[in-house]
Motif scaffolding. Sequence first.
Motif, PDB file in Angstrom:
ATOM      1  N   VAL A  96       0.791  -1.092  -0.071  1.00 14.51           N
ATOM      2  CA  VAL A  96      -0.138   0.136   0.020  1.00 14.51           C
ATOM      3  C   VAL A  96       0.886   1.154  -0.049  1.00 14.51           C
ATOM      4  CG1 VAL A  96      -1.593   1.359   1.320  1.00 14.51           C
ATOM      5  CG2 VAL A  96      -1.884  -1.298   1.478  1.00 14.51           C
ATOM      6  N   ASP A 112      -0.965  -2.585  -4.315  1.00 11.13           N
ATOM      7  CA  ASP A 112      -2.193  -3.232  -4.394  1.00 11.13           C
ATOM      8  C   ASP A 112      -3.217  -1.922  -4.153  1.00 11.13           C
ATOM      9  OD1 ASP A 112      -1.595  -6.023  -4.649  1.00 11.13           O
ATOM     10  OD2 ASP A 112      -0.467  -5.507  -3.134  1.00 11.13           O
ATOM     11  N   CYS A 113      -3.052  -1.025  -3.526  1.00  9.60           N
ATOM     12  CA  CYS A 113      -4.147   0.049  -2.733  1.00  9.60           C
ATOM     13  C   CYS A 113      -3.377   1.475  -2.685  1.00  9.60           C
ATOM     14  CB  CYS A 113      -4.553  -0.516  -1.599  1.00  9.60           C
ATOM     15  SG  CYS A 113      -5.923   0.770  -1.030  1.00  9.60           S
ATOM     16  N   LYS A 154      -5.749   1.364  -9.628  1.00  5.97           N
ATOM     17  CA  LYS A 154      -5.641   0.744  -8.461  1.00  5.97           C
ATOM     18  C   LYS A 154      -7.057   1.285  -7.583  1.00  5.97           C
ATOM     19  CE  LYS A 154      -1.712  -1.151  -9.517  1.00  5.97           C
ATOM     20  NZ  LYS A 154      -1.743  -2.813  -9.460  1.00  5.97           N
ATOM     21  N   PRO A 155      -7.463   0.425  -6.376  1.00 11.53           N
ATOM     22  CA  PRO A 155      -8.406   1.086  -5.685  1.00 11.53           C
ATOM     23  C   PRO A 155      -7.985   2.047  -4.780  1.00 11.53           C
ATOM     24  CG  PRO A 155      -7.554  -1.316  -4.793  1.00 11.53           C
ATOM     25  CD  PRO A 155      -7.032  -1.014  -6.124  1.00 11.53           C
ATOM     26  N   LEU A 178      -8.302   4.603  -1.050  1.00  8.21           N
ATOM     27  CA  LEU A 178      -8.860   4.519   0.300  1.00  8.21           C
ATOM     28  C   LEU A 178      -8.575   5.706   1.269  1.00  8.21           C
ATOM     29  CD1 LEU A 178     -10.084   2.317   2.068  1.00  8.21           C
ATOM     30  CD2 LEU A 178      -7.997   1.383   2.409  1.00  8.21           C
ATOM     31  N   PHE A 224      -7.562  -1.949   4.023  1.00 13.01           N
ATOM     32  CA  PHE A 224      -7.772  -2.575   2.809  1.00 13.01           C
ATOM     33  C   PHE A 224      -7.763  -4.367   2.952  1.00 13.01           C
ATOM     34  CE2 PHE A 224      -5.864  -4.491  -1.077  1.00 13.01           C
ATOM     35  CZ  PHE A 224      -6.818  -4.114  -1.872  1.00 13.01           C
ATOM     36  N   VAL A 277     -12.671  -0.184   0.682  1.00 11.82           N
ATOM     37  CA  VAL A 277     -12.438   0.804  -0.264  1.00 11.82           C
ATOM     38  C   VAL A 277     -13.249   1.859  -0.371  1.00 11.82           C
ATOM     39  CG1 VAL A 277     -12.591   0.792  -2.837  1.00 11.82           C
ATOM     40  CG2 VAL A 277     -11.431  -1.169  -1.502  1.00 11.82           C
TER      41      VAL A 277
END
Length: 335
Positions: A4, A72-73, A102-103, A105, A307, A312
């Motif tokens: 992350v 990943d995030c 990417k997601p 947050l 995450f 999300v």
Amino acid sequence: MTVVIGFEGSANKIGIGIIRDGEVLSNPRRTYITPPGQGFLPGETAKHHRGVILTVLREALDEAGIKPAEIDCVAYTKGPGMGAPLVTAAIVARTVAQLWGKPLLGVNHCIGHIEMGRLITKAQNPTVLYVSGGNTQVIAYSEHCYRIFGETIDIAVGNCLDRFARVIKISNDPSPGYNIEQMAKMGTKYIELPYTVKGMDVSFSGILSYIEDAAHKMLSTGQCTPEDLCFSLQETLFAMLVEITERAMAHCGSQEVLIVGGVGCNLRLQEMMGVMCKERGALLFATDERFCIDNGAMIAQAGWEMFRSGHVTELSDSWITQRYRTDEVEVTWRD
């Protein structure tokens, strides 16, 4: 493995950090420093952040040896904080999340501090004292929430120190609080100041008004030195913080204290808290300026926890807010 990247820009620091399963891969940051006697304005701070954020992003990726494809995030500070600086970091985070597919947050700044403190110190379930330029809270975790047991009812402790530094023209480099801490070590005379604890809450604005007035009167007549005033202010403020922390510990039956936030790297505060903990047979946990002061890795770490537990933020919901309380977040990643 989960990687992350976190973007932090809630005040005068802009930081980007990368975390991989509890390992800090990189954590560069820049600080906007103003001349002595001046604070930092939101617009000017945001302008500083815009000028350096892409350089800091490149540093974070290079230092970590990570390519965007491996992330990943993307986490960013949603709040609380100063509006314009928060927007700067959020826009860049939102942009790279879309560019990299990417997601995204949004992270509560205060919870970033707590999760970073827990990661670095390995504290299990501590009573948390969160002290910074914008926040002063005593926090304990219970039933999926970081509950606030006590807080400032006016200004934050860091804001009190910063504003006093402006009155007596102490340098803002590297930070006014750090320079007050160094001057306090040379103070020999304790000037009695108002001590304002109201139940579990504290108040700092009256102390600030009092010491500003005292500074003008006593320094001009030679009754005390700037070092004496720094010493007296620190001792008074920190005694109040230790008192409400101990009260929260007694209420929770806690045997651990974790100090987080920018003021948390003050060694005198750590020393005073350590004395109280020793008397109670409790443990004190604290970190140094790498992780206490606002940084990107703390947002990445909180983002990592969130995450992995299914959080999300939808693009349509990826705004910022200057007011975002610690106890508004559902903490689904802890038992």
